[in-house]
Design an enzyme around this catalytic site. Sequence first.
Site, mmCIF file in Angstrom:
data_model
loop_
_atom_site.group_PDB
_atom_site.id
_atom_site.type_symbol
_atom_site.label_atom_id
_atom_site.label_comp_id
_atom_site.label_asym_id
_atom_site.label_seq_id
_atom_site.Cartn_x
_atom_site.Cartn_y
_atom_site.Cartn_z
ATOM 1 N N ARG A 159 -0.995 22.425 -17.171
ATOM 2 C CA ARG A 159 -0.250 21.189 -17.397
ATOM 3 C C ARG A 159 -0.365 20.761 -18.863
ATOM 4 N NH1 ARG A 159 1.364 16.624 -13.040
ATOM 5 N NH2 ARG A 159 2.661 15.476 -14.460
ATOM 6 N N HIS A 210 10.894 8.923 -28.672
ATOM 7 C CA HIS A 210 9.879 9.873 -28.234
ATOM 8 C C HIS A 210 10.307 11.331 -28.459
ATOM 9 C CE1 HIS A 210 6.744 11.733 -25.873
ATOM 10 N NE2 HIS A 210 7.667 12.342 -25.148
ATOM 11 N N LYS A 230 3.995 11.456 -12.091
ATOM 12 C CA LYS A 230 3.234 10.473 -12.876
ATOM 13 C C LYS A 230 4.038 9.185 -12.935
ATOM 14 C CE LYS A 230 0.512 13.322 -16.033
ATOM 15 N NZ LYS A 230 0.251 13.622 -17.458
ATOM 16 N N HIS A 261 3.198 17.156 -28.677
ATOM 17 C CA HIS A 261 2.950 15.753 -28.354
ATOM 18 C C HIS A 261 1.764 15.138 -29.094
ATOM 19 C CE1 HIS A 261 6.038 16.340 -25.411
ATOM 20 N NE2 HIS A 261 5.920 15.114 -24.940
ATOM 21 N N HIS A 274 2.905 11.970 -30.783
ATOM 22 C CA HIS A 274 2.356 10.651 -30.435
ATOM 23 C C HIS A 274 1.812 9.925 -31.658
ATOM 24 C CE1 HIS A 274 1.746 11.758 -25.922
ATOM 25 N NE2 HIS A 274 2.916 11.197 -26.142
ATOM 26 N N GLU A 301 12.814 17.871 -25.210
ATOM 27 C CA GLU A 301 11.914 18.279 -24.116
ATOM 28 C C GLU A 301 12.440 19.552 -23.439
ATOM 29 O OE1 GLU A 301 9.033 16.768 -23.630
ATOM 30 O OE2 GLU A 301 9.243 14.690 -24.299
ATOM 31 N N LYS A 350 8.976 22.824 -15.206
ATOM 32 C CA LYS A 350 7.953 21.789 -15.031
ATOM 33 C C LYS A 350 7.407 21.809 -13.613
ATOM 34 C CE LYS A 350 6.445 17.113 -15.877
ATOM 35 N NZ LYS A 350 6.687 15.755 -16.345
ATOM 36 N N ARG A 363 0.813 -1.227 0.000
ATOM 37 C CA ARG A 363 0.000 0.000 0.000
ATOM 38 C C ARG A 363 0.844 1.274 0.000
ATOM 39 N NH1 ARG A 363 -3.134 -3.298 3.307
ATOM 40 N NH2 ARG A 363 -4.942 -4.048 2.158
ATOM 41 N N ASN A 394 2.164 19.354 -23.198
ATOM 42 C CA ASN A 394 1.913 18.481 -24.351
ATOM 43 C C ASN A 394 2.244 19.143 -25.682
ATOM 44 O OD1 ASN A 394 1.101 16.220 -22.932
ATOM 45 N ND2 ASN A 394 -0.995 16.987 -22.739
ATOM 46 N N GLU A 407 -4.274 16.933 -14.144
ATOM 47 C CA GLU A 407 -4.402 17.675 -15.395
ATOM 48 C C GLU A 407 -4.990 19.064 -15.171
ATOM 49 O OE1 GLU A 407 -2.909 16.529 -17.946
ATOM 50 O OE2 GLU A 407 -2.592 14.589 -16.987
#
Length: 367
Positions: free
Chosen positions: A242, A267, A144, A249, A253, A186, A228, A122, A246, A238
Amino acid sequence: QAETVRVELGTRSYDILVGRGLISRAGEFAAPLLNQKRVIIVTDANVARHHLEVLDQAFVQAGIATQRIVLPAGEQTKSFAQLEELCGRLLDLKAERSTTLVALGGGVIGDLTGFAASILLRGVDFIQVPTTLLAQVDSSVGGKTGINMAQGKNLIGSFYQPRLVLADTAALDTLPKRELRAGYAEVVKYGLIDSSEFFTWLECHAAGIIAGDEAARRQAIVTSCRAKAGIVGADERESAQRALLNLGHTFGHALEAECGYSDELLHGEAVAIGMVMAFDLSARLGLAPLEDAARLRRHLASIGLPTDPGWVEGRNWVAERLIEHMGKDKKVKDGRIGFVLAHGIGKAFSPAYVDLAEVATLLEVSI
Ligand code: NAD
Ligand code: ZN
């Protein structure tokens, strides 16, 4: 010496230390945070070859016992199967609630280990030791964590903050140059979002950052982490803010998905192309000066990053297929897709809903 970036998230705030040789001093920095004089280091086979021994010794010298788990390298490791394997091995090593995990590696190891830490017993503490530029400026900030599913990337995971991040610039010396460049995309992104000063600084220092200029590397990483941290600190989950992260992206993607997330296109390379597309689209819509799109292209090309999809050899891109990927990635509203666009370098905004026909035209021109 090391510089500190504080990620402000209330009771889960933590420090990112950036500097050279931090891996060899990890015991000293970690000791005050440990609930037990023991850590379990999780890494991948490539990183283990270069940095595991030094990290291990750093803990041992500080009187901290170590155990190690070495997983296969690569994106495939961010899977349910490897998560189960990792949790099983952690339990076999008698991990306890008070044990701290140490993720030594790139975003793959960081995301997987962070997720395992969030669910094992946990929740146990974890420390990140990011060893790729991408992990140092992006994946180790914001909490994340997660794994991929057959249905898509990062679909299972949690928000879970590390106790500490040690970004050792010396780790980048062993990183393949292609990975370094990809991570650099990035870094450029942060300049494009809201700091034309940073972008201008990067124009002067990009070559040095890639070649190994220590001061430039440290400053680029610190500035990126601050950027960031500022965004995720405002809202950990989100938010409109934020969403700016992207930038590039949605296009990126789609290109990656079409390549099956293979080594054909990393990436960061996809993001580099995607950022150019976002600026081209902004210019086409009359939102941003054409010159800014050209300047971005020149900058990325100057360090050998791709700026258009044609860079991927032997691939026939089909606009409709890319748009299909974008539709899966993003909500389509009334035939329009929400993008991060820009009024110029350092002036990104979102969401900008753009007609699919307009996107298709841009793709036809650039592929
Ligand atoms: P990666 O972890 O796969 O590392 C890239 C390659 O470099 C691997 O082969 C690795 O073994 C090797 N490597 C790593 N460090 C090295 C070193 N110092 N010397 C030599 N080799 C080294 O890839 P990545 O680009 O770091 O991370 C990509 C992952 O990060 C993706 O899964 C992505 O989804 C995730 N990510 C997460 C976030 C987040 O917010 N959590 C943000 C961005 C990306
Ligand atoms: Zn990214």
